[in-house]
Write an enzyme that holds these catalytic residues in place. Structure first.
Site, short mmCIF file in Angstrom:
data_model
loop_
_atom_site.label_atom_id
_atom_site.label_comp_id
_atom_site.label_asym_id
_atom_site.label_seq_id
_atom_site.Cartn_x
_atom_site.Cartn_y
_atom_site.Cartn_z
N GLU A 160 0.81 -1.24 0.00
CA GLU A 160 0.00 0.00 0.00
C GLU A 160 0.84 1.28 0.00
OE1 GLU A 160 -2.88 -0.49 3.16
OE2 GLU A 160 -3.54 -2.40 2.36
N GLU A 265 -6.36 -10.45 -1.39
CA GLU A 265 -7.16 -10.20 -0.17
C GLU A 265 -8.63 -10.12 -0.57
OE1 GLU A 265 -5.67 -6.89 2.14
OE2 GLU A 265 -3.59 -7.45 1.78
O1 G3I Z 1 -4.92 -7.67 18.77
C1 G3I Z 1 -5.63 -6.53 19.27
C2 G3I Z 1 -6.33 -6.88 20.53
O2 G3I Z 1 -5.36 -7.18 21.51
C3 G3I Z 1 -7.19 -5.70 20.95
O3 G3I Z 1 -7.93 -6.05 22.08
C4 G3I Z 1 -8.15 -5.29 19.84
C5 G3I Z 1 -8.96 -4.06 20.19
O4 G3I Z 1 -9.38 -3.37 19.05
O5 G3I Z 1 -7.40 -4.99 18.70
C6 G3I Z 1 -6.63 -6.09 18.24
O6 G3I Z 1 -5.95 -5.74 17.12
C7 G3I Z 1 -6.71 -5.57 15.94
C8 G3I Z 1 -6.20 -6.55 14.91
O7 G3I Z 1 -6.85 -6.31 13.68
C9 G3I Z 1 -6.43 -8.01 15.30
O8 G3I Z 1 -7.79 -8.26 15.40
C10 G3I Z 1 -6.52 -4.14 15.46
O9 G3I Z 1 -7.12 -3.25 16.37
C11 G3I Z 1 -7.13 -3.98 14.10
O10 G3I Z 1 -6.79 -2.70 13.58
C12 G3I Z 1 -6.58 -5.03 13.17
O11 G3I Z 1 -7.22 -4.87 11.93
C13 G3I Z 1 -6.56 -5.49 10.84
C14 G3I Z 1 -6.17 -4.40 9.84
O12 G3I Z 1 -5.63 -5.00 8.67
C15 G3I Z 1 -5.10 -3.48 10.41
O13 G3I Z 1 -3.91 -4.15 10.59
C16 G3I Z 1 -7.53 -6.47 10.21
O14 G3I Z 1 -7.74 -7.56 11.11
C17 G3I Z 1 -6.93 -7.01 8.90
O15 G3I Z 1 -7.90 -7.76 8.22
C18 G3I Z 1 -6.54 -5.84 8.02
O16 G3I Z 1 -5.92 -6.38 6.86
C19 G3I Z 1 -5.50 -5.41 5.88
C20 G3I Z 1 -4.26 -5.95 5.22
O17 G3I Z 1 -3.29 -6.26 6.18
C21 G3I Z 1 -3.74 -4.96 4.18
N1 G3I Z 1 -4.76 -4.60 3.23
C22 G3I Z 1 -6.03 -4.13 3.80
C23 G3I Z 1 -6.56 -5.18 4.78
C24 G3I Z 1 -7.90 -4.77 5.32
O18 G3I Z 1 -7.76 -3.60 6.07
#
Ligand code: G3I
Length: 373
Positions: A160, A265
């Protein structure tokens, strides 16, 4: 008596939302077809995996994943904030478990992701000096790429890096390291991971301006004599607005550069989105779900059919260009796992994958399988 029972089953299944024939298949006790087997001569079929799935904590997932998928991408556990939370502190445990899971189940792992502006550890976010950032950048890529060389199949090296208009995203990497940071990331990865395929990965790069930006990135890496093996079009689309013509043109344009094309994805949202466009920028949230969650108890037929048709159209296109496409990865095994339940509005009920919340195959699954018949 048997006839009455069959009539009862038929009536109950017709009361739910899926078309009768598909619903009947779905309800049957016989094993469902396998995506990876169906497309074994065409492309790899992958899924994103979360921690519980990597650790086989959910028996239904543990059974289904190896039957359906021969590729996987860690949804979160190899992002910098998680795997490299301090200067000299790495958490390898989950990634090592993922590698073992892949080896055990013959699933090719695409490690995700080395250089991404999002999900950076706090210590990186506070860096102001180019020298310090370059030190992090070099250590991070070299350490991870070498540790997993030969153990993962591929890396999303840079993720990205583009704005929607095709210019480079004004990330901390661009601002402190300059625009050559992308080539340098691939150069470092190539050195550390000679046995691993190296990819550029982004969303909306099927769209003309952003695609042109991605083409420039790939050309620049190649012109520097550095290896790039493939490009990942993420595929976060709305089921009702799949840009098929642009997707086809992208397959042609990217493959003409001599790189593998992947859909990395894939998910299709069926919920309204506040911007009326595709967006996978995780920082762009739009509040909570109050009054904006239209299908909390199941999809109406009309929407289910749009989702099914969307996947069918996509796979017909993928098959048409199977000589150029090496992998299709779904972003999540089932609907309950999808990030789209919380994006761009938190706490909604989305239905973007091929399996429902109980890991049961949906009509879209059978439509995808049927594209091979
Ligand atoms: O692990 C913590 C947990 O400890 C906490 O209690 C909780 C509270 O919100 O958050 C948890 O982390 C979250 C994590 O996902 C695991 O569930 C983050 O807040 C959340 O921001 C994160 O979201 C991920 C996002 O990327 C940001 O990294 C999504 O699962 C994931 O599907 C998404 O994937 C991205 C790709 O990597 C790149 N392309 C876009 C795609 C969709 O956004």
């Amino acid at each position: 008596m048997i006839k009455i029972f069959i009539t009862f089953v038929t009536l109950t299944t017709t009361c739910s939302f899926a078309p009768l024939q598909l619903q009947a298949q779905n309800q049957s006790q016989s094993p469902i077809p396998s995506l990876k087997e169906t497309f074994k001569n065409d492309f790899l079929i992958g899924t994103a995996l979360n921690t519980a799935q990597i650790q086989e904590k959910d028996p239904a997932a543990a059974q289904l994943i190896p039957l359906q998928f021969n590729a996987a991408t860690p949804e979160n556990i190899m992002k910098a904030a998680i795997i490299h939370p301090g200067w000299d502190h790495y958490n390898f445990t989950l990634a090592d478990q993922l590698v073992a899971y892949g080896q055990k189940n013959k699933i090719k792992i695409t490690a995700h992701t080395l250089i991404w502006h999002s999900q950076l550890p706090d210590f990186v976010r506070s860096i102001k000096s180019p020298d310090s950032l370059r030190q992090f950048f070099t250590n991070h890529i070299s350490t991870l790429a070498s540790r997993y060389d030969g153990k993962v199949f591929s890396w999303d090296v840079v993720n990205e890096a583009l704005e929607e208009n095709g210019s480079l995203r004004k990330s901390i990497f661009l601002q402190l390291l300059g625009e050559d940071y992308i080539v340098e990331a691939f150069r470092l990865a190539q050195k550390a991971a000679p046995h691993t395929e190296l990819y550029y990965n982004d969303y909306n790069i099927e769209q003309p301006k952003k695609r042109a930006g991605a083409v420039e990135i790939i050309k620049k890496i190649k012109a520097a004599g550095v290896r790039i093996d493939g490009v990942g079009i993420q595929g976060h689309w709305r089921a009702s607005h799949i840009p098929l013509a642009e997707i086809e043109q992208s397959i042609l344009d990217f493959s003409a550069l001599g790189v593998k094309v992947m859909f990395t994805e894939l998910d299709l949202s069926v919920l309204p989105n506040p911007w009326d466009r595709d967006n996978a920028d995780v920082s762009a949230t739009a509040g909570n779900s109050t009054g904006k969650d239209p299908y909390p108890n199941g999809l109406p037929d009309s929407v289910q059919n749009v989702l099914t048709k969307g996947y069918e159209d996509l796979f017909k296109l993928f098959l048409k260009h199977k000589d150029k496409i090496s992998r299709i990865t779904f972003w999540g095994v089932n609907d309950g796992q999808s990030w789209l339940n919380d994006f761009p509005i938190r706490g909604r009920t989305n239905y973007p994958t091929l399996f429902d919340r109980a890991y049961k195959a949906k009509p879209a699954f059978y439509a995808v399988i049927a594209t091979k018949k």
